[in-house]
Motif scaffolding. Structure first.
Motif, mmCIF file in Angstrom:
data_model
loop_
_atom_site.group_PDB
_atom_site.id
_atom_site.type_symbol
_atom_site.label_atom_id
_atom_site.label_comp_id
_atom_site.label_asym_id
_atom_site.label_seq_id
_atom_site.Cartn_x
_atom_site.Cartn_y
_atom_site.Cartn_z
ATOM 1 N N LEU A 40 50.725 43.353 34.620
ATOM 2 C CA LEU A 40 49.915 44.451 35.147
ATOM 3 C C LEU A 40 50.091 44.509 36.660
ATOM 4 O O LEU A 40 49.790 43.540 37.364
ATOM 5 C CB LEU A 40 48.432 44.253 34.810
ATOM 6 C CG LEU A 40 48.065 44.187 33.330
ATOM 7 C CD1 LEU A 40 46.576 43.891 33.173
ATOM 8 C CD2 LEU A 40 48.437 45.479 32.614
ATOM 9 N N VAL A 100 41.272 46.993 34.318
ATOM 10 C CA VAL A 100 42.332 45.984 34.355
ATOM 11 C C VAL A 100 42.052 44.910 33.307
ATOM 12 O O VAL A 100 42.949 44.501 32.561
ATOM 13 C CB VAL A 100 42.477 45.372 35.765
ATOM 14 C CG1 VAL A 100 43.469 44.216 35.771
ATOM 15 C CG2 VAL A 100 42.897 46.449 36.764
ATOM 16 N N CYS A 117 42.899 46.346 29.949
ATOM 17 C CA CYS A 117 44.356 46.377 29.761
ATOM 18 C C CYS A 117 44.889 44.985 29.448
ATOM 19 O O CYS A 117 45.776 44.828 28.596
ATOM 20 C CB CYS A 117 45.046 46.932 31.001
ATOM 21 S SG CYS A 117 44.763 48.686 31.294
ATOM 22 N N ARG A 118 44.366 43.973 30.123
ATOM 23 C CA ARG A 118 44.820 42.597 29.888
ATOM 24 C C ARG A 118 44.545 42.178 28.447
ATOM 25 O O ARG A 118 45.316 41.455 27.831
ATOM 26 C CB ARG A 118 44.136 41.651 30.894
ATOM 27 C CG ARG A 118 44.434 40.180 30.738
ATOM 28 C CD ARG A 118 45.902 39.768 30.627
ATOM 29 N NE ARG A 118 46.706 40.229 31.718
ATOM 30 C CZ ARG A 118 47.915 40.817 31.591
ATOM 31 N NH1 ARG A 118 48.454 41.011 30.417
ATOM 32 N NH2 ARG A 118 48.581 41.215 32.633
ATOM 33 N N TRP A 131 56.402 46.770 32.471
ATOM 34 C CA TRP A 131 55.053 46.446 32.921
ATOM 35 C C TRP A 131 54.210 47.692 32.982
ATOM 36 O O TRP A 131 54.708 48.805 32.890
ATOM 37 C CB TRP A 131 55.022 45.670 34.230
ATOM 38 C CG TRP A 131 55.492 46.352 35.487
ATOM 39 C CD1 TRP A 131 55.031 47.516 36.016
ATOM 40 C CD2 TRP A 131 56.485 45.884 36.380
ATOM 41 N NE1 TRP A 131 55.668 47.786 37.186
ATOM 42 C CE2 TRP A 131 56.572 46.800 37.440
ATOM 43 C CE3 TRP A 131 57.306 44.763 36.410
ATOM 44 C CZ2 TRP A 131 57.454 46.632 38.494
ATOM 45 C CZ3 TRP A 131 58.181 44.616 37.463
ATOM 46 C CH2 TRP A 131 58.245 45.538 38.482
#
Length: 172
Positions: free
Chosen positions: A64, A53, A56-57, A32
């Motif tokens: 995450l 975030v 990143c997703r 992760w």
């Protein structure tokens, strides 16, 4: 038998090439991605927010883990959940209503997690363990990358393991 999971923090990633850095971590076998969020109040430094975030997703399907080193994390957990966090980690030290915050995180469909600073006794987790799926035992003081690992950390991890076993609580 305990399964070892490997997490990689993006705090030191090259943000000009964030996708490349995350892909290299994936190719290296991480389980992760860890995202360190700092607000300049709970800790001295300021880092990233929900937008990172969300980015990143879009890059990875790996879980995450978003580590909120921020004041009043309960005010921002929904934004980070909506951005794609799978785990939201909040600190015991700055949240007088941590059980409520952890329940709120779970209600958003995210795994709740608690973090503990090196100077905070493991016993501070006793009332929190029923509400979490994971615990982050800090092996450095929060807020700065590149610090030396604190040698008493393995003892603290063992103490947490003993407490979880005593409470019949399984953690990730």
């Amino acid at each position: 038998m305990r399964t070892i999971k490997l997490s990689c923090s993006i705090l030191s990633a090259d943000f000009r090439n964030l996708e490349k850095s995350i892909r290299e971590a994936e190719d290296g076998g991480v389980d992760w991605i860890h995202v360190d969020v700092m607000d300049g109040h709970f800790v001295p430094n300021l880092t990233m927010g929900p937008f990172i975030v969300e980015t990143c997703r879009k890059i990875t399907s790996l879980p995450l883990d978003v580590h909120l080193m921020i004041e009043k994390p309960e005010q921002l957990v929904k934004q980070f959940a909506d951005a794609g966090a799978n785990y939201l980690t909040v600190h015991v030290e700055n949240n007088p209503n941590i059980a409520r915050t952890l329940e709120y995180i779970r209600s958003l469909g995210v795994h709740p997690s608690a973090a503990l600073n090196p100077g905070t006794p493991i016993s501070a987790l006793k009332g929190v363990l029923p509400f979490v799926d994971m615990v982050l035992i800090m092996s450095v003081n929060p807020g700065f990358s590149g610090q030396s690992y604190m040698p008493h950390s393995p003892h603290r991890i063992q103490e947490l393991s003993d407490l979880a076993r005593e409470m019949n609580k399984e953690l990730i």
